[in-house]
Write a protein that holds these residues in place. Structure first.
Motif: not given
Ligand code: CA
Length: 222
Positions: A9-11, A53, A55, A102
């Motif tokens: 997850e990039d957040e 995730d 993206m 989400k």
């Molecule tokens: Ca993402």
């Protein structure tokens, strides 16, 4: 043994919240904020489940899901910011075990993680006494000492869903199976058949929820 969850997850805020909730529930957690480091990580580390995730920087979740599936049966839950995306992902048959849209509540994610782990453990050790038995000729379904009668369509729906426990079928996919010639039926027809099927199964085994509806996606058998 502690079960290990890999969160891709990039957040950072999101992954930190998930880590807190999962850790509180007794899981250990690794976070990766890029897609292109995951395959390397998996070579030397063990994950019991991957929250993936869609993206991501580096390699996207779709490519990653395929690559992981090519070499491992580790449970995968995909997350995406767009509910419409889930339909497309289902159509691609990536082999993910569940899909979450989400924004989600961390509590819901933990519940889904547990459900997928329970199910995949179950698949390893099936318990025949907790299974539905179908008698096709008579359109009856047996559970323990009890049985009930289904309509031919309900029977067919149940057969299809039971072929791949845990796989989510969209209404469209179910329509194709039930009505190959796509006669004049709306996709709400499937909903009412499934509703009736679930009502009957609930009278047969009230403590089980065999056919589940997945919000915005479709139906699955557990
Ligand atoms: Ca993402």
């Amino acid at each position: 043994m502690t079960e290990h969850i890999l969160i891709v997850e990039d957040e950072p805020k999101l992954s930190a919240i998930l880590r807190d909730y999962l850790t509180r529930d007794g899981f250990s957690v690794t976070i990766s904020d890029r897609g292109d480091r995951v395959m390397d990580w998996l070579e030397s580390n063990r994950a019991d489940l991957i929250l993936l995730d869609l993206m991501l920087p580096g390699t996207d979740g779709l490519t990653l899901c395929k690559a992981i599936r090519a070499q491992s049966a580790v449970p995968i839950i995909m997350t995406t910011a767009r509910v419409e995306e889930i339909d497309r992902l289902l159509g691609l048959e990536l082999g993910a075990d569940d899909y979450i849209c989400k924004p989600y509540s961390p509590r819901e994610v933990v519940a889904r993680v547990k459900a997928v782990l329970r199910r995949t453990r179950h698949n390893a050790q099936p318990e025949p006494e907790a299974q539905l038995q179908l008698a096709e000729q008579s359109n009856r379904v047996h559970f323990g000492q009890q049985d009930i009668e289904l309509t031919a369509i309900e029977m067919r729906l149940l057969q299809v869903l039971m072929q791949h426990p845990g796989r989510i079928y969209t209404r469209d996919q179910l329509m194709d199976v039930i009505y190959p010639d796509r006669r004049l039926v709306s996709d709400r027809t499937i909903d009412s058949h499934v509703k009736n099927l679930r009502r009957k199964l609930a009278t047969l085994a009230p403590e089980h929820d065999f056919v589940r509806s997945v919000y915005g996606a479709g139906y699955k058998y557990e």
